[in-house]
Design a protein around this motif. Structure first.
Motif, PDB file in Angstrom:
ATOM      1  N   ILE A  86      36.277  43.055  49.445  1.00 31.49           N
ATOM      2  CA  ILE A  86      34.988  43.744  49.430  1.00 31.49           C
ATOM      3  C   ILE A  86      34.899  44.708  48.253  1.00 31.49           C
ATOM      4  O   ILE A  86      33.916  44.704  47.513  1.00 31.49           O
ATOM      5  N   LEU A  87      35.934  45.512  48.042  1.00 29.32           N
ATOM      6  CA  LEU A  87      35.911  46.456  46.931  1.00 29.32           C
ATOM      7  C   LEU A  87      35.796  45.721  45.599  1.00 29.32           C
ATOM      8  O   LEU A  87      35.026  46.114  44.720  1.00 29.32           O
ATOM      9  N   ARG A  88      36.547  44.648  45.448  1.00 28.77           N
ATOM     10  CA  ARG A  88      36.465  43.856  44.211  1.00 28.77           C
ATOM     11  C   ARG A  88      35.058  43.301  44.021  1.00 28.77           C
ATOM     12  O   ARG A  88      34.502  43.340  42.932  1.00 28.77           O
ATOM     13  N   GLU A  89      34.476  42.789  45.082  1.00 30.75           N
ATOM     14  CA  GLU A  89      33.122  42.222  44.987  1.00 30.75           C
ATOM     15  C   GLU A  89      32.083  43.298  44.678  1.00 30.75           C
ATOM     16  O   GLU A  89      31.098  43.021  44.003  1.00 30.75           O
ATOM     17  N   PHE A  90      32.287  44.524  45.159  1.00 33.43           N
ATOM     18  CA  PHE A  90      31.343  45.593  44.861  1.00 33.43           C
ATOM     19  C   PHE A  90      31.292  45.895  43.370  1.00 33.43           C
ATOM     20  O   PHE A  90      30.237  46.171  42.831  1.00 33.43           O
ATOM     21  N   ILE A  91      32.441  45.851  42.681  1.00 30.29           N
ATOM     22  CA  ILE A  91      32.431  46.156  41.252  1.00 30.29           C
ATOM     23  C   ILE A  91      32.243  44.916  40.389  1.00 30.29           C
ATOM     24  O   ILE A  91      31.957  45.036  39.215  1.00 30.29           O
ATOM     25  N   LYS A  92      32.408  43.746  40.961  1.00 25.19           N
ATOM     26  CA  LYS A  92      32.050  42.466  40.343  1.00 25.19           C
ATOM     27  C   LYS A  92      32.688  42.187  38.972  1.00 25.19           C
ATOM     28  O   LYS A  92      31.992  41.876  38.003  1.00 25.19           O
ATOM     29  N   PRO A  93      34.023  42.271  38.868  1.00 27.27           N
ATOM     30  CA  PRO A  93      34.652  41.990  37.578  1.00 27.27           C
ATOM     31  C   PRO A  93      34.704  40.492  37.269  1.00 27.27           C
ATOM     32  O   PRO A  93      34.711  39.654  38.165  1.00 27.27           O
ATOM     33  N   VAL A  94      34.732  40.178  35.983  1.00 30.71           N
ATOM     34  CA  VAL A  94      34.864  38.798  35.500  1.00 30.71           C
ATOM     35  C   VAL A  94      36.040  38.794  34.534  1.00 30.71           C
ATOM     36  O   VAL A  94      36.185  39.703  33.707  1.00 30.71           O
ATOM     37  N   TYR A  95      36.873  37.745  34.611  1.00 30.65           N
ATOM     38  CA  TYR A  95      38.119  37.707  33.837  1.00 30.65           C
ATOM     39  C   TYR A  95      38.166  36.509  32.899  1.00 30.65           C
ATOM     40  O   TYR A  95      37.604  35.471  33.177  1.00 30.65           O
ATOM     41  N   VAL A 111      41.402  34.787  30.408  1.00 28.54           N
ATOM     42  CA  VAL A 111      42.748  34.837  29.844  1.00 28.54           C
ATOM     43  C   VAL A 111      42.640  34.643  28.335  1.00 28.54           C
ATOM     44  O   VAL A 111      42.043  33.673  27.875  1.00 28.54           O
ATOM     45  N   ILE A 112      43.221  35.567  27.584  1.00 32.79           N
ATOM     46  CA  ILE A 112      43.195  35.514  26.126  1.00 32.79           C
ATOM     47  C   ILE A 112      44.415  34.751  25.606  1.00 32.79           C
ATOM     48  O   ILE A 112      44.298  33.878  24.763  1.00 32.79           O
ATOM     49  N   ASP A 113      45.587  35.111  26.104  1.00 30.86           N
ATOM     50  CA  ASP A 113      46.828  34.414  25.748  1.00 30.86           C
ATOM     51  C   ASP A 113      47.831  34.622  26.878  1.00 30.86           C
ATOM     52  O   ASP A 113      47.458  35.120  27.936  1.00 30.86           O
ATOM     53  N   SER A 114      49.092  34.281  26.653  1.00 32.13           N
ATOM     54  CA  SER A 114      50.091  34.317  27.728  1.00 32.13           C
ATOM     55  C   SER A 114      50.428  35.721  28.209  1.00 32.13           C
ATOM     56  O   SER A 114      51.098  35.881  29.223  1.00 32.13           O
ATOM     57  N   ARG A 115      49.948  36.757  27.517  1.00 35.08           N
ATOM     58  CA  ARG A 115      50.247  38.135  27.917  1.00 35.08           C
ATOM     59  C   ARG A 115      49.001  39.024  28.010  1.00 35.08           C
ATOM     60  O   ARG A 115      49.111  40.210  28.317  1.00 35.08           O
ATOM     61  N   THR A 116      47.821  38.465  27.749  1.00 36.41           N
ATOM     62  CA  THR A 116      46.617  39.288  27.659  1.00 36.41           C
ATOM     63  C   THR A 116      45.456  38.678  28.445  1.00 36.41           C
ATOM     64  O   THR A 116      45.211  37.479  28.377  1.00 36.41           O
ATOM     65  N   VAL A 117      44.750  39.553  29.142  1.00 33.63           N
ATOM     66  CA  VAL A 117      43.554  39.165  29.892  1.00 33.63           C
ATOM     67  C   VAL A 117      42.442  40.145  29.537  1.00 33.63           C
ATOM     68  O   VAL A 117      42.687  41.331  29.336  1.00 33.63           O
ATOM     69  N   GLU A 118      41.227  39.630  29.441  1.00 32.80           N
ATOM     70  CA  GLU A 118      40.050  40.477  29.263  1.00 32.80           C
ATOM     71  C   GLU A 118      39.300  40.511  30.584  1.00 32.80           C
ATOM     72  O   GLU A 118      39.148  39.487  31.251  1.00 32.80           O
ATOM     73  N   ALA A 119      38.842  41.706  30.961  1.00 32.19           N
ATOM     74  CA  ALA A 119      38.039  41.870  32.174  1.00 32.19           C
ATOM     75  C   ALA A 119      36.744  42.573  31.795  1.00 32.19           C
ATOM     76  O   ALA A 119      36.739  43.456  30.942  1.00 32.19           O
ATOM     77  N   ARG A 120      35.656  42.157  32.437  1.00 30.27           N
ATOM     78  CA  ARG A 120      34.360  42.788  32.205  1.00 30.27           C
ATOM     79  C   ARG A 120      33.766  43.202  33.535  1.00 30.27           C
ATOM     80  O   ARG A 120      33.974  42.533  34.549  1.00 30.27           O
ATOM     81  N   MET A 121      33.019  44.295  33.500  1.00 30.76           N
ATOM     82  CA  MET A 121      32.397  44.793  34.720  1.00 30.76           C
ATOM     83  C   MET A 121      31.019  45.352  34.406  1.00 30.76           C
ATOM     84  O   MET A 121      30.873  46.143  33.466  1.00 30.76           O
ATOM     85  N   PRO A 122      30.013  44.945  35.179  1.00 35.17           N
ATOM     86  CA  PRO A 122      28.694  45.554  34.977  1.00 35.17           C
ATOM     87  C   PRO A 122      28.703  47.014  35.430  1.00 35.17           C
ATOM     88  O   PRO A 122      29.382  47.365  36.392  1.00 35.17           O
ATOM     89  N   VAL A 123      27.990  47.850  34.711  1.00 35.87           N
ATOM     90  CA  VAL A 123      27.847  49.253  35.102  1.00 35.87           C
ATOM     91  C   VAL A 123      26.553  49.354  35.900  1.00 35.87           C
ATOM     92  O   VAL A 123      25.464  49.242  35.342  1.00 35.87           O
ATOM     93  N   ARG A 124      26.702  49.528  37.191  1.00 37.07           N
ATOM     94  CA  ARG A 124      25.546  49.637  38.088  1.00 37.07           C
ATOM     95  C   ARG A 124      25.257  51.115  38.344  1.00 37.07           C
ATOM     96  O   ARG A 124      26.173  51.919  38.451  1.00 37.07           O
ATOM     97  N   TRP A 125      24.012  51.462  38.482  1.00 34.92           N
ATOM     98  CA  TRP A 125      23.600  52.855  38.633  1.00 34.92           C
ATOM     99  C   TRP A 125      24.310  53.555  39.789  1.00 34.92           C
ATOM    100  O   TRP A 125      24.646  54.724  39.694  1.00 34.92           O
TER     101      TRP A 125
END
Length: 175
Positions: free
Chosen positions: A47-56, A58-72
């Protein structure tokens, strides 16, 4: 059932004066709670993860990018992303990064340390994080997370230490 009807009446009264933005948020959160109650997304804790709604990604074998919308509703009184929301995003994203970098290689993980330095403000419509695996042994992994705002300004730098259970990690992935 009487109590449930009272809750419904109270909700109707509360939303009478909601604006469009509030209604959109209410529908979004109601959907998250409904899906969690039906257990569509698996285990508890989503539930907490879904509330902030991150999207992932994988960049390479050691790196991941995550994005999150900024909700009011995740902002603090100054109108910027709340530090607790940033900490939640960091913790969830680091944990998810381990799962993405080591799919099916361990049964569970637990955050044992999180050190966060707040350097700027999370404002705009989205923030993004670069998560790097610094080291991973048989039972403990250490990651670094840097969060940036839409202007590519550094918002936070964090390190996280995670205990992993029943790990079967590939020697090339360990450092």
């Amino acid at each position: 059932m009487v109590k449930n009807e009272r809750y419904k009446e109270q909700l109707v009264d509360v939303i009478q004066n909601f604006n469009e933005e509030q209604m959109e948020s209410l529908l979004y959160y109601a959907d998250v709670l409904n899906r969690a109650a039906r257990n569509e997304n698996g285990y508890h804790g989503i539930i907490l993860r879904e509330f902030i709604k991150p999207v992932y990604r994988v960049i390479d074998s050691r790196t991941v990018e995550a994005r999150m919308p900024v909700r009011w509703e995740l902002n603090n009184i100054q109108g910027v992303l709340h530090g607790g929301t940033l900490a939640t995003f960091i913790d969830i994203s680091m944990g998810r990064s381990l799962r993405l970098l080591y799919p099916g290689k361990y049964t569970s993980q637990l955050t044992v340390g999180l050190d966060i330095h707040y350097l700027g403000t999370g404002k705009g419509k989205e923030i993004y994080a670069n998560i790097e695996l610094l080291q991973c042994g048989r039972s403990v992994c250490v990651l670094e997370c840097k969060i940036f705002n839409e202007e590519n300004k550094l918002v936070t730098v964090a390190t996280g230490t995670f205990k992993i259970r029943n790990a079967v990690l590939n020697e090339t992935q360990k450092s």
